[in-house]
Design a protein around this motif. Structure first.
Motif, PDB file in Angstrom:
ATOM      1  N   SER A 226       0.625  -0.927  -0.085  1.00 11.70           N
ATOM      2  CA  SER A 226      -0.215  -0.051   0.230  1.00 11.70           C
ATOM      3  C   SER A 226       0.611   1.550  -0.009  1.00 11.70           C
ATOM      4  O   SER A 226       0.702   2.375  -0.562  1.00 11.70           O
ATOM      5  N   ARG A 227       1.859   1.247   0.673  1.00 17.76           N
ATOM      6  CA  ARG A 227       2.797   3.036   0.623  1.00 17.76           C
ATOM      7  C   ARG A 227       3.255   2.373  -0.989  1.00 17.76           C
ATOM      8  O   ARG A 227       2.838   3.480  -1.302  1.00 17.76           O
ATOM      9  N   THR A 231       0.031   5.372  -1.492  1.00 17.63           N
ATOM     10  CA  THR A 231       0.821   6.825  -0.891  1.00 17.63           C
ATOM     11  C   THR A 231       2.113   7.274  -0.601  1.00 17.63           C
ATOM     12  O   THR A 231       1.674   8.564  -0.885  1.00 17.63           O
ATOM     13  N   ARG A 234       0.073   9.544  -4.123  1.00 23.51           N
ATOM     14  CA  ARG A 234      -0.404  10.445  -3.571  1.00 23.51           C
ATOM     15  C   ARG A 234       0.935  11.648  -3.039  1.00 23.51           C
ATOM     16  O   ARG A 234       0.583  12.598  -3.521  1.00 23.51           O
ATOM     17  N   ARG A 235       1.588  10.902  -2.311  1.00 25.28           N
ATOM     18  CA  ARG A 235       2.793  12.177  -2.125  1.00 25.28           C
ATOM     19  C   ARG A 235       4.082  12.727  -2.793  1.00 25.28           C
ATOM     20  O   ARG A 235       4.535  13.897  -2.705  1.00 25.28           O
ATOM     21  N   LYS A 253       5.788  18.078   6.114  1.00 23.66           N
ATOM     22  CA  LYS A 253       5.453  17.484   6.664  1.00 23.66           C
ATOM     23  C   LYS A 253       5.160  16.088   5.940  1.00 23.66           C
ATOM     24  O   LYS A 253       4.917  14.707   6.776  1.00 23.66           O
ATOM     25  N   MET A 256       8.719  14.364   7.003  1.00 26.18           N
ATOM     26  CA  MET A 256       8.885  13.395   7.712  1.00 26.18           C
ATOM     27  C   MET A 256       7.667  12.260   7.955  1.00 26.18           C
ATOM     28  O   MET A 256       8.080  11.111   7.862  1.00 26.18           O
ATOM     29  N   SER A 261       6.763   6.391   7.274  1.00 25.30           N
ATOM     30  CA  SER A 261       6.418   5.436   6.318  1.00 25.30           C
ATOM     31  C   SER A 261       7.426   4.467   6.309  1.00 25.30           C
ATOM     32  O   SER A 261       7.107   3.085   5.658  1.00 25.30           O
TER      33      SER A 261
ATOM     34  N   SER B 222      -1.069   5.655   7.281  1.00 25.95           N
ATOM     35  CA  SER B 222      -1.269   4.760   6.043  1.00 25.95           C
ATOM     36  C   SER B 222      -1.244   3.883   5.153  1.00 25.95           C
ATOM     37  O   SER B 222      -1.637   3.617   4.548  1.00 25.95           O
ATOM     38  N   LEU B 223      -0.569   3.669   6.257  1.00 28.18           N
ATOM     39  CA  LEU B 223      -0.131   2.021   6.106  1.00 28.18           C
ATOM     40  C   LEU B 223      -1.028   1.103   6.678  1.00 28.18           C
ATOM     41  O   LEU B 223      -2.164   0.601   6.909  1.00 28.18           O
ATOM     42  N   SER B 226      -4.813  -1.191   5.287  1.00 32.22           N
ATOM     43  CA  SER B 226      -4.407  -2.294   4.834  1.00 32.22           C
ATOM     44  C   SER B 226      -3.639  -3.663   6.247  1.00 32.22           C
ATOM     45  O   SER B 226      -3.968  -4.710   5.903  1.00 32.22           O
ATOM     46  N   ALA B 264       5.082  -0.816  13.143  1.00 35.70           N
ATOM     47  CA  ALA B 264       5.048  -0.360  12.695  1.00 35.70           C
ATOM     48  C   ALA B 264       4.357   0.549  11.771  1.00 35.70           C
ATOM     49  O   ALA B 264       4.598   1.925  11.363  1.00 35.70           O
ATOM     50  N   LEU B 267       5.002   3.693  13.737  1.00 33.46           N
ATOM     51  CA  LEU B 267       5.515   4.478  13.661  1.00 33.46           C
ATOM     52  C   LEU B 267       5.646   5.817  12.292  1.00 33.46           C
ATOM     53  O   LEU B 267       5.827   6.908  12.279  1.00 33.46           O
ATOM     54  N   ASP B 268       4.513   5.052  11.931  1.00 34.57           N
ATOM     55  CA  ASP B 268       3.827   4.981  10.410  1.00 34.57           C
ATOM     56  C   ASP B 268       2.332   7.123  10.458  1.00 34.57           C
ATOM     57  O   ASP B 268       2.173   7.280  10.102  1.00 34.57           O
ATOM     58  N   TYR B 270       0.919  10.641  12.485  1.00 35.69           N
ATOM     59  CA  TYR B 270       1.929  11.374  12.680  1.00 35.69           C
ATOM     60  C   TYR B 270       1.736  12.463  13.482  1.00 35.69           C
ATOM     61  O   TYR B 270       0.565  12.308  13.605  1.00 35.69           O
TER      62      TYR B 270
END
Lengths: 398, 398
Positions: A226-227, A231, A234-235, A253, A256, A261, B222-223, B226, B264, B267-268, B270
């Motif tokens: 999915s990253r 993700t 989009r980024r 933002k 970071m 991720s 965002s992760l 899933s 994880a 950590l993902d 924000y």
């Protein structure tokens, strides 16, 4: 005595704000997602490379890096040599007056102006300089885009070091990698006030190599797809827009979040990969405290495949960001020189930060070995300063 | 003098191997994914709770935990009281001979047999004991499943502490939470050789609370989607099968991967949430070295919302796993007593491990403050040992 042909270049380091992690084709270094980086100034960090060739050289191609002979038989270096020679052969075939450089052995000498021990990803600058220097030697008409396609095969992120400023790497779709190239989002001059403070963290040794690591992530992380598929696309769009609009809050933002991720997918790898340590986390905490004090995002951390923190900020916020780090870490190497002298130590801000983040500040003071102050910069620059003399021998550089 | 009604229970701690993280309904504690845990033996870790009620008590419900008065006005505790009283009222309405306990103020006294400072999630055992004790006091015919629905509203993971052995928590789909209940995958007696070694890591203080943390993850990672929609459903099935088949290799691998996946997504988040520190990572490294030496998975780490490592292993591999930790950490608190005495210190294995993981072993020796040795155990047990005397006063426990 046969002629010695020589050409030299310097090439920059780049630090990604949207990370490259995962290959869909390990041989061609084709990535599973696009990425985006800031090219750092070569006055602070650069690789200087001279490429030369001569019929008088011994038949084996040779590469000397920081005075040490390197193995050039690896598939990646060979791919770069092969592609560049093929382009030269095309030139030679179309103009018989050209010397047959493609058939001569190569001798390459390369030097970094930063300590290898710093744990900075030097392979990007190294392969960019190697490819650019040989292209100069061969007088190839290739564009930086064309060369990025070749440098990518040496080291994925090297393709981004062919350009200055803000640079994207399009993942591409073609199986031969022909559309997996770097492109310039904006030159350094478009948004020149971007600064980077690198906190070099003393680490016992580098853990998992990035090539091995990223392949294990692709194979085992359930969060990684999915990253790559949602993700990052989009980024990439958000980040390009932020750069176009010189919108540091969004730039920071997304930087970071994308670093987090990337490291999250490392942690989700089996067995897990850890690049961040307690000192890295302390740097994150201090950046958070700086942003809270400012009431907006004025500093953004990012971490590659290691514990070093890179903190991006704008020149106008130097006192808020670098000033606080100078107050905390002023006794470390790296504050001397024009850039460091300009930074005003901000003891007041540090004192306030220590209320919320005293432990973190202490960890940084213990764990950071040196700092590097730099900023956004230009792409490779041709230079007359040769690391190989007229007889084909390596020159001791200053 | 009015009568004092009393009932007591003990309830266990559980440590998830498929983690609960994320609420789809924060008020009802409805989770975004199912989870699965091992209930730990109450001889090592338990909450002991006496619930009492009396018309003679002051009108406010009261709760004493480890000798400290607790605030019971929070929505979670109130939800448990309300649901249990409603069930009692139904009983009383159908049988007018029953005393009107539902209308009396509650007085509850609760004690943990483990140090609060250990940073173990005590809320699961605490709410399970509270709900079970009041259900006993009210002589409710409710099944553990029914009670799990109530305890869930106190603390999500408390629902799993209503059962012994290997316990799932079905996320459910109903908006009122009626199908979000715990269920027993297998009793402790089905696979009784499961052991857990808890490495209590000295941490400055707990960082982000899990309630706040998980909501920030749901909002920003965002992760995370899933994990909730794909990863966990697949692992729930794998884990239940592993338990049915007493397949420790799968049990262990899924346990480790799911812990990593959970951290994880932290950590993902924000801003990012870090529960693992360098000592936690050292524990991971040592478990990896133990498994490499064994040539198979004999030990599995998992981490809740904090730095403490829980290492699961089977009794038959005690020397390979706990033995190595005893050789490294034998001077720490927690090795005394029947379980600890049985563990044979494995200096040979430690010596071999130190070759690959000397730094990690050193970090554990510095950072682990005590160990707890335990194993799979049963669910809540009714006890005659009351923490409230016949006059309604708290009893000093031994």
């Amino acid at each position: 005595m046969s002629e010695i042909y020589r050409a030299s270049t310097t090439a920059p380091v780049n630090i990604a704000v949207i990370k490259y992690w995962g290959k869909r084709d390990p041989k061609l270094n084709l990535p599973t997602n696009s990425s985006l980086s800031v090219t750092l100034s070569q006055s602070d960090l650069r690789t200087h490379t001279t490429a030369s060739c001569s019929p008088s050289y011994p038949s084996e191609d040779a590469l000397l890096l920081n005075g040490q002979a390197q193995d050039v038989s690896g598939a990646r270096t060979q791919a770069c040599f092969r592609e560049l020679r093929a382009l030269r052969q095309t030139l030679e075939a179309s103009d018989s007056s050209l010397p047959k450089l493609a058939s001569y052995p190569l001798r390459i000498v390369s030097e970094n102006n930063f300590p290898t021990a710093a744990g900075l990803a030097s392979s990007a600058a190294g392969f960019a300089a190697l490819v650019r220097a040989i292209a100069n030697l061969y007088e190839l008409p290739s564009s930086p885009t064309d060369l990025s396609r070749i440098a990518r095969q040496g080291s994925g992120s090297a393709c981004r070091s062919l350009f200055g400023g803000y640079v994207g790497w399009e993942q591409g779709a073609a199986t031969d990698g022909s559309d997996s190239v770097a492109f310039q989002v904006a030159p350094a001059s478009y948004w020149p006030s971007m600064r980077a403070l690198i906190l070099v963290v003393s680490a016992a040794k580098k853990g998992v190599s990035s090539t091995t690591g990223m392949q294990t992530t692709v194979a085992t992380s359930s969060l990684f797809p999915s990253r790559a598929s949602e993700t990052v696309p989009r980024r990439m769009a958000e980040m390009q827009k932020a750069i176009q609009e010189k919108d540091f809050e969004t730039f920071g933002k997304v930087t970071m979040m994308d670093s987090n991720s990337f490291h999250a997918t490392c942690l989700d790898t089996y067995p897990p990969i850890f690049y961040l340590n307690d000192v890295s986390r302390a740097a994150i905490k201090v950046v958070e405290v700086i942003n809270e004090a400012a009431g907006r995002i004025v500093a953004a951390y990012t971490f590659d495949a290691g514990p070093n923190a890179v903190v991006y900020y704008l020149e106008e916020n130097e006192k808020l960001v670098a000033g606080l780090f100078k107050a905390a870490l002023g006794d470390k190497d790296g504050w001397k020189g024009a850039r460091g002298d300009k930074v005003e130590s901000n003891a007041d801000a540090l004192q306030k930060a220590e209320k919320d983040a005293g432990v973190a500040v202490g960890l940084l003071q213990e764990g950071v070995s040196r700092v590097i102050l730099t900023g956004v910069g230009d792409g490779p620059v041709k230079t007359e300063e040769s690391l190989i003399d007229g007889k084909g021998e390596p020159v001791k550089s200053t």
